[in-house]
Motif scaffolding. Structure first.
Motif, PDB file in Angstrom:
ATOM      1  N   ALA A 127      11.768   8.786  -6.658  1.00 12.96           N
ATOM      2  CA  ALA A 127      10.387   9.182  -6.365  1.00 12.96           C
ATOM      3  C   ALA A 127      10.315  10.146  -5.197  1.00 12.96           C
ATOM      4  O   ALA A 127       9.343  10.916  -5.089  1.00 12.96           O
ATOM      5  N   VAL A 128      11.288  10.116  -4.318  1.00 13.18           N
ATOM      6  CA  VAL A 128      11.334  11.088  -3.218  1.00 13.18           C
ATOM      7  C   VAL A 128      11.922  12.417  -3.692  1.00 13.18           C
ATOM      8  O   VAL A 128      11.404  13.499  -3.378  1.00 13.18           O
ATOM      9  N   VAL A 129      12.988  12.346  -4.478  1.00 16.03           N
ATOM     10  CA  VAL A 129      13.728  13.554  -4.850  1.00 16.03           C
ATOM     11  C   VAL A 129      12.983  14.386  -5.899  1.00 16.03           C
ATOM     12  O   VAL A 129      12.890  15.628  -5.786  1.00 16.03           O
ATOM     13  N   ALA A 130      12.424  13.723  -6.919  1.00 12.42           N
ATOM     14  CA  ALA A 130      11.808  14.465  -8.029  1.00 12.42           C
ATOM     15  C   ALA A 130      10.633  15.338  -7.582  1.00 12.42           C
ATOM     16  O   ALA A 130      10.631  16.561  -7.841  1.00 12.42           O
ATOM     17  N   TRP A 179       0.798  -1.232   0.000  1.00  3.82           N
ATOM     18  CA  TRP A 179       0.000   0.000   0.000  1.00  3.82           C
ATOM     19  C   TRP A 179       0.830   1.282   0.000  1.00  3.82           C
ATOM     20  O   TRP A 179       0.402   2.281  -0.623  1.00  3.82           O
ATOM     21  N   PRO A 180       2.014   1.370   0.664  1.00  5.68           N
ATOM     22  CA  PRO A 180       2.759   2.632   0.573  1.00  5.68           C
ATOM     23  C   PRO A 180       3.200   2.955  -0.858  1.00  5.68           C
ATOM     24  O   PRO A 180       3.131   4.111  -1.290  1.00  5.68           O
ATOM     25  N   LEU A 198       6.425  12.880   0.235  1.00  6.43           N
ATOM     26  CA  LEU A 198       6.246  12.243   1.555  1.00  6.43           C
ATOM     27  C   LEU A 198       5.748  10.805   1.407  1.00  6.43           C
ATOM     28  O   LEU A 198       6.180   9.908   2.137  1.00  6.43           O
ATOM     29  N   ALA A 199       4.822  10.571   0.474  1.00  4.20           N
ATOM     30  CA  ALA A 199       4.332   9.198   0.254  1.00  4.20           C
ATOM     31  C   ALA A 199       5.452   8.293  -0.240  1.00  4.20           C
ATOM     32  O   ALA A 199       5.581   7.141   0.194  1.00  4.20           O
ATOM     33  N   ALA A 207       2.922  17.953  -5.012  1.00  3.02           N
ATOM     34  CA  ALA A 207       4.280  17.434  -5.147  1.00  3.02           C
ATOM     35  C   ALA A 207       4.873  17.095  -3.781  1.00  3.02           C
ATOM     36  O   ALA A 207       5.573  16.081  -3.623  1.00  3.02           O
ATOM     37  N   ALA A 208       4.620  17.955  -2.784  1.00  2.00           N
ATOM     38  CA  ALA A 208       5.124  17.668  -1.432  1.00  2.00           C
ATOM     39  C   ALA A 208       4.480  16.397  -0.875  1.00  2.00           C
ATOM     40  O   ALA A 208       5.165  15.567  -0.263  1.00  2.00           O
TER      41      ALA A 208
END
Length: 323
Positions: free
Chosen positions: A239-242, A182-183, A284-285, A279-280
């Motif tokens: 996916a975190v950085v972009a 799920w995450p 976080l997700a 985007a934020a």
């Protein structure tokens, strides 16, 4: 009967053990054993039981007399008298009964010794034939496999097979098969929405380079959303950085010295505050999915190989043999 005691003593002992309950006979023999002067009377009582009582009574008496803490040879006199004086048929049954698991092994061995030394050769041959005929057949593996057991049980240790147990199936690995899904799915959805909101719908006089940059950011978010279906560590990091970069650019709009970058932030479909917020959230997700992935390690290659190899072997072992 020992003649040194005379007929009255012999008749008395024989009459005493002939019809009394076996518990009384055992009590009588125990009392006689307490004094050495009754040694001959004790032997006479044991011999009388072996000769006059039934095979089943002799077996029960032997069991009572050899029960710990008594000695295993306490009933030898009765066993020898029974084996030497009875017909071969009764001796066969007596030997079989005395060889049962609940009795002392010494009892069956003493019966065999008495038969071997006290019977004529012809009767000994007949006894051997009867014992061989009455011996139960040795069960096969197939008979016990059908009952869910591994083989015949040892008579003196119920539940323990005489055959070694086959090795059990390899135990299931304690490693988790994969991280929760799920995450990653939540991050994929957030990235997809971010990519749609960042799509430049019109050029508005922007250069081709600026428009291509804005379009590339939108496509990158959509591509990361697709890759998040089966995420790997590099994909999770990107996916975190972009989206974090997109959110930072939208929040810092107006503070860039680069006119081209500032112009690129004006092209997305959604307003700057909405695109930056989405985007934020996407960043976080993705960060949550990355933490879950790192906290749920996959099993080593050796474990996976062993599991994949064990499954066909297990299926082959459990499959029925072809006729």
């Amino acid at each position: 009967m020992d003649g040194s005691y005379g007929d009255p003593v012999g008749d008395l002992v024989r009459a005493a053990v002939a019809d009394r309950p076996l518990e009384d006979v055992v009590h009588l023999i125990t009392l006689l054993e307490e004094s050495p002067q009754y040694a001959q009377a004790t032997g006479a009582a044991l011999r009388a039981v072996g000769v006059d009582r039934s095979v089943e009574d002799v077996t029960r008496l032997v069991a009572l007399l050899t029960r710990p803490p008594r000695d295993a040879d306490s009933a030898d006199e009765a066993i020898r008298a029974a084996v030497e004086s009875r017909p071969v048929e009764e001796v066969t049954r007596l030997v079989a009964l005395l060889s049962r698991s609940e009795l002392q092994p010494h009892c069956g061995q003493e019966a065999v010794r008495a038969a071997a030394t006290g019977r004529p050769v012809e009767e000994l041959v007949e006894l051997i034939g009867r014992l061989a005929t009455e011996r139960p057949p040795q069960p096969s593996y197939e008979a016990y496999d059908g009952e869910g057991r591994l083989g015949p049980e040892l008579p003196w240790m119920p539940g323990l097979s005489v055959f070694p147990a086959p090795p059990p199936h390899p135990p299931a690995s304690s490693w988790p098969r994969k991280a929760p899904a799920w995450p990653g799915r939540l991050a994929a959805l957030a990235l997809l929405v971010c990519g749609v909101l960042c799509f430049p719908v019109q050029q508005d006089g922007a250069s081709l380079q600026v428009y291509g940059f804005a379009l590339g950011v939108s496509f990158l978010c959509v591509l990361l959303a697709v890759l998040m279906i089966r995420p790997t560590l590099p994909v999770l990091v990107f996916a975190v950085v972009a989206p974090a970069g997109v959110a930072a650019g939208q929040l810092l709009y107006g503070r860039f010295r680069s006119e081209g970058l500032a112009r690129a932030l004006e092209l997305p479909l959604a307003p700057a505050w909405l695109a930056g917020t989405v985007a934020a959230c996407a960043s976080l997700a993705a960060l949550t999915a990355l933490v879950v992935h790192l906290a749920s390690p996959t099993p080593p290659n050796g474990v996976l190989t062993e599991r994949r190899t064990a499954e066909p072997v297990r299926e082959a072992a459990d499959a029925p043999l072809a006729p």
